[in-house]
Each structure stands twice: as C-alpha cells, then as structure tokens.
Design a protein around this motif. Sequence first.
Motif, PDB file in Angstrom:
ATOM      1  N   MET A 140      35.521  68.012   4.417  1.00 31.66           N
ATOM      2  CA  MET A 140      36.778  67.931   3.673  1.00 31.66           C
ATOM      3  C   MET A 140      37.486  66.621   4.002  1.00 31.66           C
ATOM      4  N   LYS A 141      37.835  65.871   2.965  1.00 29.08           N
ATOM      5  CA  LYS A 141      38.464  64.568   3.159  1.00 29.08           C
ATOM      6  C   LYS A 141      39.869  64.738   3.716  1.00 29.08           C
ATOM      7  N   PRO A 142      40.185  64.055   4.818  1.00 30.87           N
ATOM      8  CA  PRO A 142      41.531  64.183   5.393  1.00 30.87           C
ATOM      9  C   PRO A 142      42.584  63.500   4.528  1.00 30.87           C
ATOM     10  N   PHE A 143      43.805  63.979   4.650  1.00 29.48           N
ATOM     11  CA  PHE A 143      44.943  63.389   3.941  1.00 29.48           C
ATOM     12  C   PHE A 143      45.287  62.055   4.579  1.00 29.48           C
ATOM     13  N   GLN A 144      45.582  61.038   3.772  1.00 32.34           N
ATOM     14  CA  GLN A 144      45.945  59.739   4.331  1.00 32.34           C
ATOM     15  C   GLN A 144      46.973  59.046   3.451  1.00 32.34           C
ATOM     16  N   LEU A 145      47.761  58.172   4.085  1.00 32.41           N
ATOM     17  CA  LEU A 145      48.781  57.400   3.389  1.00 32.41           C
ATOM     18  C   LEU A 145      48.671  55.945   3.826  1.00 32.41           C
ATOM     19  N   THR A 146      48.973  55.034   2.909  1.00 37.50           N
ATOM     20  CA  THR A 146      48.932  53.604   3.226  1.00 37.50           C
ATOM     21  C   THR A 146      50.307  52.983   2.979  1.00 37.50           C
ATOM     22  N   TYR A 147      50.748  52.191   3.929  1.00 39.38           N
ATOM     23  CA  TYR A 147      52.043  51.512   3.856  1.00 39.38           C
ATOM     24  C   TYR A 147      51.812  50.005   3.976  1.00 39.38           C
ATOM     25  N   VAL A 148      52.791  49.226   3.545  1.00 37.76           N
ATOM     26  CA  VAL A 148      52.719  47.765   3.664  1.00 37.76           C
ATOM     27  C   VAL A 148      53.898  47.292   4.504  1.00 37.76           C
ATOM     28  N   ALA A 149      53.608  46.535   5.547  1.00 40.30           N
ATOM     29  CA  ALA A 149      54.659  46.046   6.443  1.00 40.30           C
ATOM     30  C   ALA A 149      55.540  45.023   5.722  1.00 40.30           C
ATOM     31  N   ALA A 150      56.844  45.213   5.837  1.00 38.45           N
ATOM     32  CA  ALA A 150      57.777  44.300   5.170  1.00 38.45           C
ATOM     33  C   ALA A 150      58.074  43.078   6.024  1.00 38.45           C
ATOM     34  N   ASP A 151      57.774  43.192   7.329  1.00 36.64           N
ATOM     35  CA  ASP A 151      58.089  42.097   8.244  1.00 36.64           C
ATOM     36  C   ASP A 151      57.269  42.277   9.510  1.00 36.64           C
ATOM     37  N   SER A 152      57.373  41.334  10.420  1.00 32.64           N
ATOM     38  CA  SER A 152      56.711  41.462  11.718  1.00 32.64           C
ATOM     39  C   SER A 152      57.456  42.503  12.543  1.00 32.64           C
ATOM     40  N   ILE A 153      56.736  43.521  13.004  1.00 27.87           N
ATOM     41  CA  ILE A 153      57.373  44.636  13.698  1.00 27.87           C
ATOM     42  C   ILE A 153      56.332  45.392  14.514  1.00 27.87           C
ATOM     43  N   LEU A 154      56.742  46.029  15.594  1.00 31.77           N
ATOM     44  CA  LEU A 154      55.855  46.858  16.394  1.00 31.77           C
ATOM     45  C   LEU A 154      55.423  48.055  15.548  1.00 31.77           C
ATOM     46  N   LEU A 155      54.138  48.385  15.565  1.00 29.57           N
ATOM     47  CA  LEU A 155      53.604  49.455  14.718  1.00 29.57           C
ATOM     48  C   LEU A 155      54.334  50.774  14.955  1.00 29.57           C
ATOM     49  N   ARG A 156      54.620  51.096  16.216  1.00 24.37           N
ATOM     50  CA  ARG A 156      55.304  52.355  16.525  1.00 24.37           C
ATOM     51  C   ARG A 156      56.656  52.433  15.801  1.00 24.37           C
ATOM     52  N   GLU A 157      57.383  51.316  15.792  1.00 20.15           N
ATOM     53  CA  GLU A 157      58.689  51.279  15.128  1.00 20.15           C
ATOM     54  C   GLU A 157      58.537  51.382  13.613  1.00 20.15           C
ATOM     55  N   ALA A 158      57.517  50.747  13.080  1.00 21.22           N
ATOM     56  CA  ALA A 158      57.282  50.807  11.635  1.00 21.22           C
ATOM     57  C   ALA A 158      56.968  52.236  11.207  1.00 21.22           C
ATOM     58  N   LEU A 159      56.143  52.933  11.971  1.00 25.75           N
ATOM     59  CA  LEU A 159      55.779  54.315  11.644  1.00 25.75           C
ATOM     60  C   LEU A 159      57.007  55.218  11.637  1.00 25.75           C
ATOM     61  N   SER A 160      57.889  55.009  12.602  1.00 23.47           N
ATOM     62  CA  SER A 160      59.123  55.792  12.658  1.00 23.47           C
ATOM     63  C   SER A 160      59.979  55.524  11.421  1.00 23.47           C
ATOM     64  N   GLY A 161      60.048  54.258  11.021  1.00 27.23           N
ATOM     65  CA  GLY A 161      60.820  53.899   9.838  1.00 27.23           C
ATOM     66  C   GLY A 161      60.256  54.478   8.562  1.00 27.23           C
ATOM     67  N   TRP A 162      58.960  54.730   8.532  1.00 24.77           N
ATOM     68  CA  TRP A 162      58.314  55.330   7.369  1.00 24.77           C
ATOM     69  C   TRP A 162      58.395  56.860   7.394  1.00 24.77           C
ATOM     70  N   GLY A 163      59.099  57.396   8.376  1.00 27.20           N
ATOM     71  CA  GLY A 163      59.340  58.833   8.418  1.00 27.20           C
ATOM     72  C   GLY A 163      58.309  59.645   9.168  1.00 27.20           C
ATOM     73  N   ILE A 164      57.433  58.989   9.903  1.00 27.02           N
ATOM     74  CA  ILE A 164      56.417  59.735  10.661  1.00 27.02           C
ATOM     75  C   ILE A 164      57.019  60.142  12.003  1.00 27.02           C
ATOM     76  N   SER A 165      57.161  61.436  12.211  1.00 27.16           N
ATOM     77  CA  SER A 165      57.813  61.963  13.406  1.00 27.16           C
ATOM     78  C   SER A 165      56.938  61.799  14.646  1.00 27.16           C
ATOM     79  N   LYS A 166      57.556  61.930  15.808  1.00 28.72           N
ATOM     80  CA  LYS A 166      56.806  61.844  17.069  1.00 28.72           C
ATOM     81  C   LYS A 166      55.759  62.940  17.158  1.00 28.72           C
ATOM     82  N   ARG A 167      56.106  64.128  16.648  1.00 29.25           N
ATOM     83  CA  ARG A 167      55.158  65.248  16.669  1.00 29.25           C
ATOM     84  C   ARG A 167      53.944  64.954  15.788  1.00 29.25           C
ATOM     85  N   THR A 168      54.203  64.405  14.605  1.00 29.69           N
ATOM     86  CA  THR A 168      53.100  64.058  13.710  1.00 29.69           C
ATOM     87  C   THR A 168      52.247  62.961  14.308  1.00 29.69           C
TER      88      THR A 168
END
Length: 291
Positions: free
Chosen positions: A1-29
């Motif tokens: 079964m193909k896993p669910f995935q999402l693709t985002y585009v970085a708007a600027d230079s930023i730490l990946l962890r911070e970018a993920l948080s800004g895209w709404g990905i919670s710490k639990r997720t």
Amino acid sequence: MKPFQLTYVAADSILLREALSGWGISKRTLASVKYSGGRILVNGKEVTVRHVLEKDDAVTVIFPNEERGEGLIAEEGPLKVVYEDEALLIIDKPPVQNTIPSREHPTGSLANIVAKYFEDQGIPATLHIATRLDRDTSGLVCIAKNRHIHHMLSMQQQEKKMKRRYQALVHGQLEKTELVITEPIGRKSTSIIEREVRQDGQFAETQVQVLRHFDGYSHVKLQLNTGRTHQIRVHLSHIGHPLLGDDLYGGKRDLIARQALHCGELELIHPTTGKLLSFASPLNGDMAKLL
C-alpha cells in the motif's frame, strides 16, 4: 500500500525542523515519521530535521502507514460518500447509526463500515473522525485519512475556520427569529452520558435562526461555534425548546422516533490545497415529512 505523502517548497533558507512546524506538521506527527517508518526527502535525498533548506528546495514528507486498532472490526455496510480524495472522506450518515462503536452498539457503526472501506480500497490508515455525530443525528461527517490531516482539521476547528450548520425541529415557537446561546456545558454530576449548562463547564456557543413556525414546533437552523458533546441538544433544552424526539433532554417522541437534528452543511479549508470546500446534505425523510 502506497504511503501518504506531501511535498512543500521552501520559501527561504530555513532549518528543516522549523519549516516543517510552519507547514503545520506537529511534533507528534514528526515523531511518527522519524520512528515509525516515514521519511523526509529534500530534492529527492533523505535528510534529518537538522538539514538547512535553501530557497525553492522541494521537501517531501512520506508518512508511515497506519494500522487499524484491534478493537475496531471492519464490517460490510452501506456508505453514502459525498466527497473523497487522498486526504479526506466526507460521508452522509443516516440516523440511528453510531459514528463509532459503543458498549451498547459494538458493531454496525460508521467507523466499522469505513474501516472495511479503507481495507477494500487499500488505504493505509486508521480511522480519524474529525466531526462526530450522535447516534440519532443524521448528516455530514468529515473523516481524515491520515494523522497529519486530522491534526490540520483539528486546528481549523480550534480557529473556527470549519463551519458546521444544522437543521432541527424544536418544541414550541421561539420568540426571537435569531439568537446566540452562549452557555458553558459540562458533564451532569449524576450521569456519565448527560451534559448540562453549568458555570464550571466549557465555553460553548450556538447560533440559532428560526426558519418557520408550525403548530407546536419550529424549524430552525443552527451553527456551532464550538464543538461540545451534546451542545445543540443541551443549549436548546436549556432555553426551553428541546429537540423533537430527544427524550434525554426533554423532547417528546410523538411526532418522530429520534432527535430531529441533521448536519446539513459542512464548510472547511482543504488541509493540503488551501481551497474552500462546501458540502450539503438534504434532510432525511422523517424530518422532511414534518415540514
């Protein structure tokens, strides 16, 4: 079964962890992605959350497949699908059906049937019901196909960006054509099921609009501004106009055999595309007959 995935585009230079948080990905997720078989790719290469993104980097989050809990039995049954895509499933639930199994009704719930539907469709997800309805209430139910999508929908509800509008038949004739009921709701001290208006309860707000008066009852439209358990039923009973058929909160069953409540409109922002989605469901036969 193909896993669910999402693709985002970085708007600027930023730490990946911070970018993920800004895209709404919670710490639990994020923890589930890191430790339960998910992956994070930047421009097609796997990285850690300490990676520093550059402008226009493509970030793909591959979410781990989810397993259904052992307590939820998959069952065949009718399912009225209003809308479906890779993230969402909108169902029109009939009256007299549990949204999830209960001690009194361990089978035949919407969740049991959707679990079988997911199984047959090869959807690698457990059940995430974003908008639950009482057993007797008919109408639209929103289900997320992924833990992250459920989190995004929950955030919308907290921010009052998701709108649910109901139609109901209530005893008596309301004096005002429009009113807002703002009364806190909590569990009744003498019951594990009933709720009541009480000052130590949670903030709850319901908008009421009278559509038409009948002999002994009224047709009203309601919008929930909060989502407390039994909120509409408790608020209407509190102002002296309980739902027809709602014998738990003072309604009578001489005209209809269940609480006369229907979730007829659902409005939300799609959690991945950002588009506004609106859905509608016509009144069930028993309520329509009384109109």
